[in-house]
Design a protein around this motif. Structure first.
Motif, PDB file in Angstrom:
ATOM      1  N   GLU A   1       5.541   6.219  -8.500  1.00  0.00           N
ATOM      2  CA  GLU A   1       4.117   6.274  -8.843  1.00  0.00           C
ATOM      3  C   GLU A   1       3.528   7.667  -8.629  1.00  0.00           C
ATOM      4  N   GLY A   2       4.378   8.620  -8.289  1.00  0.00           N
ATOM      5  CA  GLY A   2       3.918   9.999  -8.166  1.00  0.00           C
ATOM      6  C   GLY A   2       3.551  10.443  -6.768  1.00  0.00           C
ATOM      7  N   LEU A   3       3.797   9.610  -5.766  1.00  0.00           N
ATOM      8  CA  LEU A   3       3.478   9.964  -4.391  1.00  0.00           C
ATOM      9  C   LEU A   3       4.688  10.595  -3.707  1.00  0.00           C
ATOM     10  N   THR A   4       4.416  11.415  -2.709  1.00  0.00           N
ATOM     11  CA  THR A   4       5.463  11.936  -1.831  1.00  0.00           C
ATOM     12  C   THR A   4       5.667  10.907  -0.733  1.00  0.00           C
ATOM     13  N   SER A   5       6.823  10.246  -0.745  1.00  0.00           N
ATOM     14  CA  SER A   5       7.030   9.132   0.170  1.00  0.00           C
ATOM     15  C   SER A   5       8.421   9.187   0.784  1.00  0.00           C
ATOM     16  N   PHE A   6       8.494   8.874   2.073  1.00  0.00           N
ATOM     17  CA  PHE A   6       9.769   8.799   2.780  1.00  0.00           C
ATOM     18  C   PHE A   6       9.617   7.816   3.930  1.00  0.00           C
TER      19      PHE A   6
END
Length: 278
Positions: free
Chosen positions: A45-50
């Motif tokens: 969805e275009g987020l920076t996620s970890f």
């Protein structure tokens, strides 16, 4: 460079909406989740996620270091949002359940907070940053069947109040976000802890479980009265992040604001009567 914020518990609800809303407002958002599959969805969805599981010290260490690496050593804000509930009568909550819920709702949150403070102290002449803690209306009033969750939020409020006093001589601002009924998955997500820890069939309150709590947990229902979408919390988060002098507390929803007044004005017997009706 856009300001950076680390948010926990972004797989759904308040954290999910905050991640998207703050990104749209120009923040560089590190939207963390406990499970990798949720992170993958957010990345699509275009987020920076970890991954960052606040109940796991190793995951906290890895996730926080990942945020610093992506922010080039800077962290402007932390929003501690991750939490879960373990419903049940307080007399039926075993010590292990309390240890588990405090690990996520308080201890992991505190670990992240102290790490963030060390980084923020090095920013600006007198330190610089914002720490937002997601509390609840249940952080200052209690309701039946919610003893485990209420205890973590009461503890969070006390810890945050002291932290705010101690950070007053720095540029680090500490804020409590106090939502009331907000559309989220917290009810559904509370079913596994309930099934794991609460022996309701052996409880002296078995009939009350059958006539009340079980229906609320398992039956599909309409939104609560005065329930608001998580976007209303995101609006308040932006205010708390961008105000030059943020409030100590931001109350969201009519029940939270009303309970704040009632809590101050009513003697305990009358307050208990009101809360038993809730």
């Amino acid at each position: 460079m856009a300001k950076t914020i680390l948010i926990t518990g972004c797989s759904s609800g308040i954290g999910y909406d905050a991640a998207h809303g703050l990104k749209a407002a120009g923040w560089k958002v590190f939207a963390t989740c406990r499970r990798e599959e949720d992170c993958e969805r957010l990345r699509s969805e275009g987020l920076t996620s970890f991954q960052l599981d606040v109940s796991d010290p190793d995951s906290i260490d890895a996730g926080f270091n990942e945020a610093l690496a992506r922010g080039r050593g800077r962290l402007d804000a932390l929003y501690n949002n991750a939490a879960f509930a373990c419903p049940g009568a307080t007399e039926d909550i075993p010590p292990g359940a309390l240890r588990e819920i405090f690990e996520t709702n308080l201890f992991g949150l505190h670990d992240l907070t102290t790490r963030a403070i060390k980084v923020m102290r090095a920013q600006g002449d007198n330190g610089e940053g914002r720490i937002l803690q997601c509390s609840s209306v249940l952080g200052f009033v209690g309701l039946r069947w919610r003893g485990a969750y209420v205890s973590t939020k009461f503890a969070l409020e006390g810890l945050t109040d002291v932290l705010r006093l101690e950070m007053a001589d720095t540029g680090i601002k500490v804020v409590l976000i106090q939502p009331g009924p907000i559309t989220s998955n917290i009810r559904v997500n509370s079913i596994p802890p309930f099934e794991k820890w609460v022996n309701w069939e052996g409880s002296a309150r078995r009939a009350q479980y059958e006539n009340g709590l079980l229906k609320r947990l398992y039956e599909k229902r309409e939104p609560d009265t005065f329930e608001l979408p998580p976007s209303e919390v995101t609006k308040v988060i932006l205010k708390a992040l961008e105000a030059p002098r943020p409030k100590a507390r931001y109350k969201i929803t009519t029940p939270t604001k009303a309970m704040s007044v009632v809590r101050r004005l009513l003697p305990d017997p009358m307050l208990d009567w009101v809360l038993r009706k809730g």
